[in-house]
Design an enzyme around this catalytic site. Structure first.
Site, short mmCIF file in Angstrom:
data_model
loop_
_atom_site.label_atom_id
_atom_site.label_comp_id
_atom_site.label_asym_id
_atom_site.label_seq_id
_atom_site.Cartn_x
_atom_site.Cartn_y
_atom_site.Cartn_z
N HIS A 1 27.33 56.26 118.39
CA HIS A 1 25.95 56.54 117.98
C HIS A 1 24.92 55.81 118.85
O HIS A 1 24.06 56.46 119.46
CB HIS A 1 25.77 56.25 116.49
CG HIS A 1 24.35 56.33 116.03
ND1 HIS A 1 23.61 57.50 116.08
CD2 HIS A 1 23.50 55.38 115.55
CE1 HIS A 1 22.39 57.26 115.63
NE2 HIS A 1 22.30 55.99 115.31
N GLU B 1 20.39 45.87 111.18
CA GLU B 1 20.57 46.53 109.88
C GLU B 1 22.03 46.55 109.43
O GLU B 1 22.32 46.33 108.26
CB GLU B 1 20.04 47.98 110.00
CG GLU B 1 19.94 48.69 108.67
CD GLU B 1 19.49 50.14 108.84
OE1 GLU B 1 19.52 50.86 107.85
OE2 GLU B 1 19.12 50.54 109.97
N ASP B 2 22.95 46.81 110.37
CA ASP B 2 24.34 47.08 109.97
C ASP B 2 25.34 45.97 110.26
O ASP B 2 26.52 46.11 109.97
CB ASP B 2 24.84 48.36 110.68
CG ASP B 2 24.11 49.59 110.19
OD1 ASP B 2 23.46 49.49 109.14
OD2 ASP B 2 24.19 50.64 110.84
N ASP C 1 5.37 87.27 120.84
CA ASP C 1 5.84 86.24 121.77
C ASP C 1 7.32 85.93 121.56
O ASP C 1 7.78 84.83 121.81
CB ASP C 1 4.99 84.97 121.65
CG ASP C 1 4.93 84.44 120.22
OD1 ASP C 1 5.46 85.11 119.31
OD2 ASP C 1 4.36 83.35 120.01
#
Length: 488
Positions: free
Chosen positions: A49, A77-78, A261
């Site tokens: 990731h 955070e993790d 379009d």
């Protein structure tokens, strides 16, 4: 995995030969160690990731500080890593960006009301004093959207909705159409899978039918422009995106055949003069549809987008759109520069905006002078909404307040009784004096006590007219009651 990281280095080296690749290498190794043993919902190692996020940033030709922050954006955070440790290892800039991304990720977007979404968008832009925080967050969201299928349905729907309401509009405001388009397509696919599939099949059928026509049109226009000696960088054909078509059909209540379009040719030329010359040639070659010429070169869109648009009809009765722009306009249309979006708030020309226009002019001058992306980005510090502070209730509801507002203002913004009975406040979990000015992103919890009444002292520091009026109203009522008592 190692090969993937080498690909990233290669990408960066291509557009920034003098880049500090050692910083990237250190960030990669640090991220790999911290995320060791962690797995994503897809079953892949978690490290994929941050690598993908960094790759998206490298595709946008970002500076190495931003890409390093992309590699490290989840470690605070993790994992057990602290911002202080990041700062010690990678310097203040990288740590600051990661901290900003971590703060944004901690927000839960509970309400789906339109106004709430707009508040969040404003708040996100206001919360960051460095635009790179938002750029890393957008790259993070894009990769999460690409891998959304591995999540449970309720999470998928919540994240897709949030993407459509908050992150895609921010990308749009930053002029980043390429990223915005992909976010919208992915969100549409997850939110309305049946409509997506059905429309996809119809569009594919129409696209196949028009493939030969498009190639023919490209050949014709290239020949005509060469004949008129107008330099052409490229001519390409594209089909309108599914989400755009879906929105147009819903908004205008028309059928697919009426979308003029649906097919567009994009002509990229060398100069602005060539753009207008090319427009003339197109109108001599095919019949223009009245009222469909748009000059976004003379009048750019609020996010800085520039192009000439016209709709024409071929000899065989095939309607299509033509977009004409210079190379620089094309680059800006796809990648955007974090510049012109403040117009959107409808506050053009107000005196408080003067510094903004000075800043914008400076920005455009720098952009011309500064060739080094890192130096340009460093100059790009923004304070978009200086007159507003975005604060939160503990449940994640946004309370926009004027700058200088205090916990007492916050309490009255919830309810008069909460204001009147306010005896204390916790900001970000810590007790603070009631006169403390609130900052962007503060989470405020008000402590109340029944029968407590407002203090006259509060009038010395409240910033909102609502709080001031309520306090005065109460004090006047008290004085009246006292006068009545004395008069008895």
């Amino acid at each position: 995995m190692v090969i993937r990281f080498e690909d990233l280095l290669e990408k960066v080296r291509e557009y920034n030969p003098d880049a500090d690749l050692e910083l990237l290498r250190r960030a990669y190794v640090f991220s790999a160690l911290e995320h060791r043993g962690q797995v994503r919902h897809s079953g892949e190692p978690y490290l994929i990731h941050p690598l993908e996020v960094a790759t998206i940033l490298a595709e946008q030709k970002m500076d190495v500080v931003t890409i390093s922050a992309g590699l490290l954006h989840d470690v605070v955070e993790d994992t057990l890593t602290t911002t202080e440790r990041l700062e010690g290892t990678f310097g203040q800039e990288v740590a600051h960006i990661v901290e900003g991304v971590t703060k944004i990720s901690a927000i839960t977007f509970s309400s789906t009301e339109e106004r709430q979404a707009e508040n969040f968008r404003k708040m996100l832009l206001a919360m960051v004093d460095d635009i790179r925080v938002i750029l890393v967050k957008l790259a993070d969201r894009l990769h999460n959207m690409r891998t959304l299928r591995f999540l449970q349905e309720d999470s998928r729907l919540r994240i897709a909705q949030e993407t459509l309401e908050i992150y895609a509009p921010i990308a749009n405001r930053l002029g980043m159409s390429k990223l915005k388009n992909e976010l919208e397509e992915l969100a549409f696919r997850h939110l309305e899978p049946d409509a997506y599939e059905m429309l996809g099949a119809r569009v594919e059928k129409r696209r196949k039918a028009s493939e030969g026509v498009v190639e023919e049109l490209k050949r014709t226009i290239t020949a005509k422009l060469q004949e008129a000696q107008i330099p052409v960088v490229e001519v390409e054909g594209r089909t309108k995106r599914l989400f755009s078509i879906h929105e147009k059909l819903r908004r205008q209540k028309i059928d697919l055949d009426r979308v003029y379009d649906f097919v567009a040719l994009r002509i990229v030329t060398s100069t602005i003069r060539d753009c207008y010359a090319a427009l003339g040639i197109i109108h001599q070659t095919w019949s223009p549809v009245p009222g469909r010429i748009k000059d976004f070169i003379a009048m750019p869109r609020p996010n800085g987008y520039q192009s000439l648009h016209t709709s024409v009809i071929s000899e065989s009765g095939f309607p299509f759109e033509v977009q004409i722009r210079t190379e620089e306009m094309h680059l800006r249309a796809e990648q955007g520069i974090a510049a012109h979006w403040k117009y959107k708030e409808g506050r053009v020309g107000a005196a408080s905006d003067e510094p903004y226009f000075v800043w914008l002019r400076q920005l455009l001058e720098w952009q011309q002078e500064v060739r080094d992306p890192q130096e340009f980005i460093q100059n790009l510090k923004i304070d978009l909404y200086p007159e507003e502070v975005y604060t939160f209730t503990p449940k994640g509801q946004v309370k926009p307040l004027p700058r200088g507002a205090t916990p007492v203002d916050f309490a009255y913004s919830i309810h008069t009784d909460v204001g009147s009975q306010c005896v204390g406040a916790r900001v970000n979990g810590r007790m603070v004096p009631l006169r403390t000015p609130l900052k962007n992103g503060d989470i405020v919890e008000i402590i109340t006590q029944a029968k407590h009444t407002p203090s006259r002292d509060w009038l010395n520091f409240v910033a909102t007219s609502r709080a001031r009026n309520k306090i005065k109203h109460f004090l006047e009522g008290q004085e009246k009651a006292r006068a009545v008592e004395l008069g008895r």
